[in-house]
Motif scaffolding. Structure first.
Motif, PDB file in Angstrom:
ATOM      1  N   UNK A  39     -19.070 -46.101  35.406  1.00 36.11           N
ATOM      2  CA  UNK A  39     -19.416 -45.123  34.156  1.00 36.11           C
ATOM      3  C   UNK A  39     -17.932 -45.298  33.202  1.00 36.11           C
ATOM      4  N   UNK A  40     -17.096 -45.988  33.496  1.00 36.31           N
ATOM      5  CA  UNK A  40     -15.785 -46.266  32.628  1.00 36.31           C
ATOM      6  C   UNK A  40     -16.143 -46.507  31.309  1.00 36.31           C
ATOM      7  N   UNK A  41     -16.931 -47.298  31.082  1.00 38.37           N
ATOM      8  CA  UNK A  41     -17.768 -47.674  29.706  1.00 38.37           C
ATOM      9  C   UNK A  41     -17.578 -46.286  28.787  1.00 38.37           C
ATOM     10  N   UNK A  42     -18.216 -45.160  29.563  1.00 36.20           N
ATOM     11  CA  UNK A  42     -18.514 -44.042  28.836  1.00 36.20           C
ATOM     12  C   UNK A  42     -17.213 -43.179  28.052  1.00 36.20           C
ATOM     13  N   UNK A  43     -16.067 -43.392  28.554  1.00 36.01           N
ATOM     14  CA  UNK A  43     -14.986 -42.991  27.817  1.00 36.01           C
ATOM     15  C   UNK A  43     -14.054 -43.918  27.153  1.00 36.01           C
ATOM     16  N   UNK A  44     -14.607 -45.202  26.934  1.00 38.28           N
ATOM     17  CA  UNK A  44     -13.818 -46.037  25.888  1.00 38.28           C
ATOM     18  C   UNK A  44     -14.442 -45.856  24.667  1.00 38.28           C
ATOM     19  N   UNK A  45     -13.694 -45.711  23.737  1.00 38.41           N
ATOM     20  CA  UNK A  45     -14.092 -45.681  22.329  1.00 38.41           C
ATOM     21  C   UNK A  45     -15.030 -46.975  21.904  1.00 38.41           C
ATOM     22  N   UNK A  46     -16.245 -46.736  21.340  1.00 35.77           N
ATOM     23  CA  UNK A  46     -17.131 -47.826  21.187  1.00 35.77           C
ATOM     24  C   UNK A  46     -17.778 -48.662  22.406  1.00 35.77           C
ATOM     25  N   UNK A  47     -17.586 -47.720  23.690  1.00 33.60           N
ATOM     26  CA  UNK A  47     -18.401 -48.092  24.922  1.00 33.60           C
ATOM     27  C   UNK A  47     -19.677 -47.983  24.573  1.00 33.60           C
ATOM     28  N   UNK A  48     -20.104 -46.759  24.467  1.00 40.14           N
ATOM     29  CA  UNK A  48     -21.503 -46.338  24.248  1.00 40.14           C
ATOM     30  C   UNK A  48     -22.350 -47.361  23.247  1.00 40.14           C
ATOM     31  N   UNK A  49     -21.558 -47.276  22.018  1.00 41.69           N
ATOM     32  CA  UNK A  49     -22.229 -48.282  20.930  1.00 41.69           C
ATOM     33  C   UNK A  49     -22.587 -49.770  21.551  1.00 41.69           C
ATOM     34  N   UNK A  50     -22.078 -50.021  22.507  1.00 41.30           N
ATOM     35  CA  UNK A  50     -22.310 -51.503  22.826  1.00 41.30           C
ATOM     36  C   UNK A  50     -23.666 -51.598  23.457  1.00 41.30           C
ATOM     37  N   UNK A  51     -23.954 -50.516  24.358  1.00 42.80           N
ATOM     38  CA  UNK A  51     -25.106 -50.459  25.065  1.00 42.80           C
ATOM     39  C   UNK A  51     -26.427 -50.005  24.174  1.00 42.80           C
ATOM     40  N   UNK A  52     -26.029 -49.119  23.211  1.00 40.98           N
ATOM     41  CA  UNK A  52     -26.716 -48.963  22.229  1.00 40.98           C
ATOM     42  C   UNK A  52     -27.429 -49.865  21.129  1.00 40.98           C
ATOM     43  N   UNK A  53     -26.501 -50.667  20.740  1.00 37.84           N
ATOM     44  CA  UNK A  53     -26.587 -51.958  19.916  1.00 37.84           C
ATOM     45  C   UNK A  53     -27.724 -52.747  20.674  1.00 37.84           C
ATOM     46  N   UNK A  54     -27.868 -52.876  21.695  1.00 41.71           N
ATOM     47  CA  UNK A  54     -28.568 -53.570  22.561  1.00 41.71           C
ATOM     48  C   UNK A  54     -30.274 -53.426  22.274  1.00 41.71           C
ATOM     49  N   UNK A  55     -30.509 -52.181  22.771  1.00 35.57           N
ATOM     50  CA  UNK A  55     -31.637 -51.573  22.189  1.00 35.57           C
ATOM     51  C   UNK A  55     -31.730 -50.138  22.155  1.00 35.57           C
ATOM     52  N   UNK A  56     -31.505 -49.556  21.044  1.00 34.21           N
ATOM     53  CA  UNK A  56     -31.475 -48.307  20.457  1.00 34.21           C
ATOM     54  C   UNK A  56     -32.642 -47.475  21.081  1.00 34.21           C
ATOM     55  N   UNK A  57     -33.832 -47.914  21.139  1.00 35.62           N
ATOM     56  CA  UNK A  57     -34.842 -47.102  21.480  1.00 35.62           C
ATOM     57  C   UNK A  57     -34.877 -47.022  22.918  1.00 35.62           C
ATOM     58  N   UNK A  58     -34.636 -47.956  23.830  1.00 40.12           N
ATOM     59  CA  UNK A  58     -34.551 -47.785  25.161  1.00 40.12           C
ATOM     60  C   UNK A  58     -33.284 -46.962  25.636  1.00 40.12           C
ATOM     61  N   UNK A  59     -32.174 -47.056  24.881  1.00 37.89           N
ATOM     62  CA  UNK A  59     -31.043 -46.513  25.190  1.00 37.89           C
ATOM     63  C   UNK A  59     -31.334 -44.758  24.764  1.00 37.89           C
ATOM     64  N   UNK A  60     -32.194 -44.493  23.909  1.00 40.19           N
ATOM     65  CA  UNK A  60     -32.473 -42.869  23.574  1.00 40.19           C
ATOM     66  C   UNK A  60     -33.262 -42.518  24.569  1.00 40.19           C
ATOM     67  N   UNK A  61     -34.355 -43.371  24.974  1.00 36.92           N
ATOM     68  CA  UNK A  61     -35.556 -42.952  25.601  1.00 36.92           C
ATOM     69  C   UNK A  61     -34.823 -42.738  27.014  1.00 36.92           C
TER      70      UNK A  61
END
Ligand SMILES: *Cc1c(COP(=O)(O)O)cnc(C)c1O
Length: 722
Positions: A39-61
């Motif tokens: 979970x270290x990615x979750x508190x790096x600025x821009x961390x969440x945005x990397x996973x979101x950019x891969x597939x925003x729909x799945x990320x939200x779901x």
């Protein structure tokens, strides 16, 4: 440490899982596989945005679950991401930053061979990991993240609740209904710890007249491994399998069994993992049996109970969070002796000798016993979570310690919040531009924040407006869905969506719905409420919070808030957000202009959501209780008196009047007092004051520096009163 570990503490299991996930990804994205399991990615600025950019729909779901996002992303989304050179570069940077962080040496004075073991019933690490209910868990999550940032050698233990805490839905009358969702641990960012044969590591815990077997899952929180114990394993009987199903299970016998699994199982799991903690930190009383398990282990090696409990006490520290006696659960002797029937023998105690450990007055044979007295007796250091709570706790427990309140050996470490988690992008990117590079690592130093004073007012205001706009956009999406599901008319929903205004003064109130939090003060004078939200200068109120499933009184308070829902101003300007959790909590504390908190003093041990609001430039309007009693300086928000009054009704009336008086006469005029550029300069001055005063003192860095210096490294019981 050990050149050969007979069991794998989870690291090797993780490598094999991440390797197989990596093989399923395009080569350019393969390095994200190990990242998804920390979970270290979750508190790096821009961390969440990397996973979101891969597939925003799945990320939200999937509630921002990085493992499921990589596993379930559509093939064409993965291909597109791998071909996006900007995204690949950002992903590589993120991986490198996290790897560098994990490679740092431990903080001086601490060694990996002598970790701090942190035990807690719940953890709020991220919205995708549903093993938390509220403040206690979110604090525990912030502690692990900050221990990681400060390179303290911490390991943590908790329970894996497959059904987590309940989800909330309200019906059209405002009555709360609960439902539970089962999580599949194989789809969460965690791995099952295995033994040297590759079988699941098994921990056996004596509960009732039998043994309950636990499996252990490892979640990586930066540098800190969090081990979650799971009783839902083949071989356990159906009752035992259910014990770790729900957080704060309503069945009291099952809850007591949870405490046994957490405390006894927690210590046994650490032993099985060959971890020899220098300090065991019990965060709240639920894990208190861990101290007795340490003693029982020594007894098994031939010590007397006196020697063994003294040795345990040298290693255990305890943080209490509950400022009312009734909040510290107690149990009748027969319930304890049924669930924990094997423990007295293991401690060499008869039944009464055992029960004495859990009674406030050990000689009172009729008194019920609980976990908190055990923790108080078997800890070398005890602390409350704010200065005032320390004082309340000394008064509360002077009977147990048999000394005057001033001499009770309890002091305080005021809570703080993990800044990189809770300061959202609008304020973070502004401060990143004006504060020194790497400033978040120096966040506990007031000097770090000094440049805030010189930021142009217009830029601070722009960050505030951006945060509010993001919040209102989120609220529109959420309440359309919530209200449709509740059966509201389309007309009503359209009016609400049109009414919410991204520029209006936005008040927030979000927390557990418990009587002492006094949500009802907001509606105690309906005319005044309607005048405020329906006035010419628009004000909108957003609120959220869950009532405990068994607390019909609290559910009644929630429903009473819905009595005015058909008044036009209310439909348009007041919104309840269902199912308060870390995601909505982050949005609300980011975007609200004013964060309201009206607990009945002195019942707020600390409170932390107001700190999150300050870090985002929100202004607190709060009763002077818990942390706000320490933070308020006359200029960084607003205060309602915090003195104790045994006439609850009179106090409610006075506090409601103070609340509305401040809103009408100070908050609203200040918000609308704009300069030629439309900037409310006097308001912005307060925002800057809030950042500069709350930032350094109520960030988790300051809190964990206090724990490291005053609690974890202290050899002898700390002096009374700090
Ligand atoms: C921060 C936080 C809390 C703590 O709230 P207080 O009311 O200040 O104690 C509770 N729940 C969530 C989801 C939080 O993020």
């Amino acid at each position: 440490m050990h050149d050969h570990l007979p069991i794998d503490n989870g690291a090797a299991a993780r490598s094999s899982i991440t390797a197989s996930l990596a093989r399923r990804l395009p080569e350019k994205l393969a390095s994200l596989a190990p990242l998804a399991y920390n979970y270290r990615w979750s508190w790096e600025p821009g961390g969440a945005a990397v996973f979101e950019a891969i597939d925003a729909e799945v990320w939200d779901r999937t509630d921002h679950n990085p493992v499921r996002t990589l596993v379930e992303a559509r093939p064409e989304a993965l291909e597109r991401a791998a071909a996006d050179s900007d995204l690949v570069a950002r992903a590589d940077d993120l991986v490198a930053t996290v790897e560098d962080d994990l490679d740092r040496p431990f903080a001086s004075g601490f060694s990996r061979d002598q970790p701090i073991a942190f035990l807690c019933a719940e953890y709020g690490i991220h919205r995708s990991l549903p093993v938390y209910s509220g403040g206690l868990g979110v604090l525990a999550g912030d502690i692990l993240k900050e221990a990681s940032d400060l390179a303290l050698p911490m390991v943590a233990v908790g329970l894996l609740y497959r059904h987590g805490y309940f989800h909330q839905r309200l019906d059209i009358a405002g009555w709360q209904h609960e439902y539970w969702i089962e999580a599949d641990p194989d789809l969460l960012p965690m791995v099952r710890v295995v033994d040297d044969r590759g079988d699941p590591l098994a921990i056996d815990v004596p509960v009732w007249d039998r043994t309950v077997r636990l499996h252990v899952w490892r979640v990586d929180v930066g540098r800190v491994p969090l081990y979650l114990l799971d009783a839902d394993v083949p071989g356990n009987n159906p009752i035992d399998r259910f014990v770790t199903s729900r957080l704060y299970e309503a069945n009291r016998d099952l809850r007591l069994a949870q405490y046994a699994l957490l405390g006894i199982g927690g210590i046994r799991a650490l032993q099985a993992l060959h971890l020899e903690p220098a300090t065991v930190h019990l965060n709240e009383g639920h894990a208190a049996l861990g101290a007795l398990e340490l003693a029982a282990t020594d007894l098994g090696r031939g010590s007397s109970f006196e020697q063994a409990s003294k040795a345990a006490k040298q290693r255990v520290v305890f943080t209490t969070h509950t400022p009312v006696a009734a909040g510290n659960e107690t149990y009748a002797a027969d319930r304890i002796l049924d669930v924990l029937q094997q423990l007295p023998d293991r401690l060499g105690q008869d039944r009464d000798g055992f029960l004495r450990l859990g009674r406030i007055n050990p000689d009172d044979e009729h008194a019920e016993a609980g976990m908190t007295p055990v923790a108080l007796r078997l800890s070398r250091h005890v602390n409350g979570v704010s200065e005032r709570h320390g004082e309340v706790a000394r008064n509360m427990w002077s009977g147990l310690f048999q000394v005057e309140p001033d001499d009770v050996p309890i002091n305080h470490v005021t809570n703080g919040v993990h800044l990189p988690t809770w300061m959202a992008a609008p304020m973070r990117s502004l401060l990143d531009r004006y504060l020194e590079a790497g400033w978040t690592r120096q966040a506990a130093d007031p000097q770090t924040w000094a440049p805030v004073a010189g930021i142009p007012d217009g830029e601070v205001w722009a960050a505030r407006c951006e945060a509010r706009e993001q919040l209102i956009a989120y609220v529109r999406r959420r309440i359309a869905r919530d209200r449709l599901a509740r059966g509201q008319s389309l007309d009503y929903i359209e009016r609400t969506l049109a009414g919410l205004d991204p520029e209006a003064l936005t008040l927030g109130f979000a927390r557990r719905v418990a009587a002492y939090k006094r949500l009802y003060l907001l509606r105690s004078d309906p005319d005044r409420l309607l005048r405020l939200v329906g006035g010419e200068r628009p004000v909108q109120l957003l609120f959220a919070g869950k009532a405990h499933p068994a607390d019909d009184g609290a559910k009644g308070i929630l429903r009473s808030m819905f009595e005015f829902k058909d008044a036009p101003q209310v439909a348009e300007r007041v919104a309840f957000l269902e199912d308060y959790g870390m995601a909505s909590g982050a949005m609300l504390t980011m975007g609200c202009d004013v964060w309201i908190n009206v607990p009945r003093p002195p019942l707020e041990a600390s409170g932390t959501s107001g700190m999150k609001s300050s870090l985002n430039g929100g202004l607190n309007l709060s009763v002077l209780d818990g942390w706000w009693g320490e933070a308020y300086d006359g200029d960084n928000g607003w205060a309602i008196s915090g003195d104790v009054d045994h006439n609850a009704g009179a106090q409610d009336a006075r506090h409601a009047d103070e609340l509305y008086g401040l809103l009408e006469r100070q908050v609203l005029p200040l918000f609308h007092n704009r300069d030629a550029d439309g900037v409310p300069t006097a308001w912005v001055r307060r925002v800057k004051g809030a950042l500069m005063t709350v930032g350094p003192r109520f960030c988790a860095t300051r809190m964990m520096q206090d724990y490291a210096r005053d609690v974890y490294t202290a050899e002898t019981p700390a002096a009374t009163r700090s």
